[in-house]
Design a protein around this motif. Structure first.
Motif: not given
Length: 291
Positions: A139, A141, A144, A181, A183, A187
């Motif tokens: 995923s 995230d 990040h 990015r 989305s 996000s």
């Protein structure tokens, strides 16, 4: 049979990752990789809820594997680090989402391998291949908190001289774009500081015609992803970027890759004004977000 190997053999192999004799260590790595491959072959399409399944048993060993591999990534030996990344790559292939809780501990080893200039070759490529696989299988995230640490050495690799390293670094950039990015709607992650560094790194490759075909195609594909993902933050760059893509379309060798790149741009939730691909002499707002 595999379940029995995980009970009896797997822990012993992991313990032997720390072998002092390098040739023996490579044999241990290769044996463990073969175990992973067989696990993938045998359990393909199966769920791992069953506590006797090889995949479930492998999951129980992930923390121990990562801890042991991290020690190997701190070694000076290039051969050892190449072997360690080979193990990690196969692990992600078999269990695509298994490293979500361990990314932070793996980042220093990835950085060190990508920044290693003693051998611009196998180690850099192995580290990039693993990075691409782990970015694509987890995923966004998860990464990040580590984008700054991860993106810097990858973009440096884009500027290397060896075409195999450059091409693999460009493929990683494609995954980085998706992760930074995920989305268009947002996000919660501030992707803006990474837009222009990634764009500039890719453009430095796409405008250079004197390079390997593989590099050209990877750079063109990346530009398509960049425009489709970051277009609303590249208003000033598009009048220079899009005509380069059109120019590459005139080349029979790169034409199909350019067409695919434009298809990606056209499918973007951003409305990209492709008239900028013509001769634009003024700075215009070429992008607006769909309401």
């Amino acid at each position: 049979m595999l379940s029995k190997l995980y009970h009896e053999t797997c822990p012993k192999l992991i313990d032997r990752f720390k072998e002092r004799e390098e040739n023996v260590k490579m044999d241990v790595f290769n044996t463990f990789i073969e175990l992973l491959r067989q696990t993938g072959n045998v359990t393909k399409g199966q769920i791992d809820a069953n506590e006797t399944s090889p995949r479930w048993l492998l999951k129980q060993e992930v923390s121990k594997i990562v801890k042991s591999i991290n020690r190997q990534l701190r070694e000076k030996s290039i051969k050892t680090k190449v072997g360690a990344f080979s193990v990690l790559k196969e692990l992600v292939v078999v269990l695509p989402d298994c490293l979500a809780d361990h990314i932070g501990s793996l980042i220093p080893g990835i950085e060190k391998a990508l920044n290693d200039k003693s051998s611009i070759s196998n180690l850099n490529i192995k580290a990039l291949v693993f990075t691409r696989l782990v970015l694509s299988s987890h995923s966004p995230d998860v990464f990040h908190p580590y984008i700054k640490a991860l993106s810097a050495p990858v973009l440096l690799a884009v500027g290397e001289r060896y075409y195999k390293v450059i091409a693999e670094a460009l493929r990683v950039c494609g995954e980085l774009i998706r992760v930074v990015r995920p989305s268009i709607e947002g996000s919660g992650f501030d992707f803006r500081p990474y837009v222009h560094p990634i764009y500039n790194g890719i453009m430095s490759r796409i405008i250079n015609q004197d390079q390997d075909q593989e590099v050209k195609e990877c750079a063109i594909s990346c530009i398509g992803l960049i425009v489709s993902t970051f277009g609303d933050h590249l208003n000033e760059e598009l009048p220079a970027c899009l005509p380069v893509l059109v120019e590459r379309m005139k080349n029979e060798i790169t034409r199909l890759t350019v067409v695919k790149a434009f298809a990606v741009i056209a499918a973007s939730p951003l409305r990209v004004d492709l008239s900028c691909s013509g001769a634009c002499n003024s700075r215009v707002d070429c992008i607006s977000t769909k309401s």
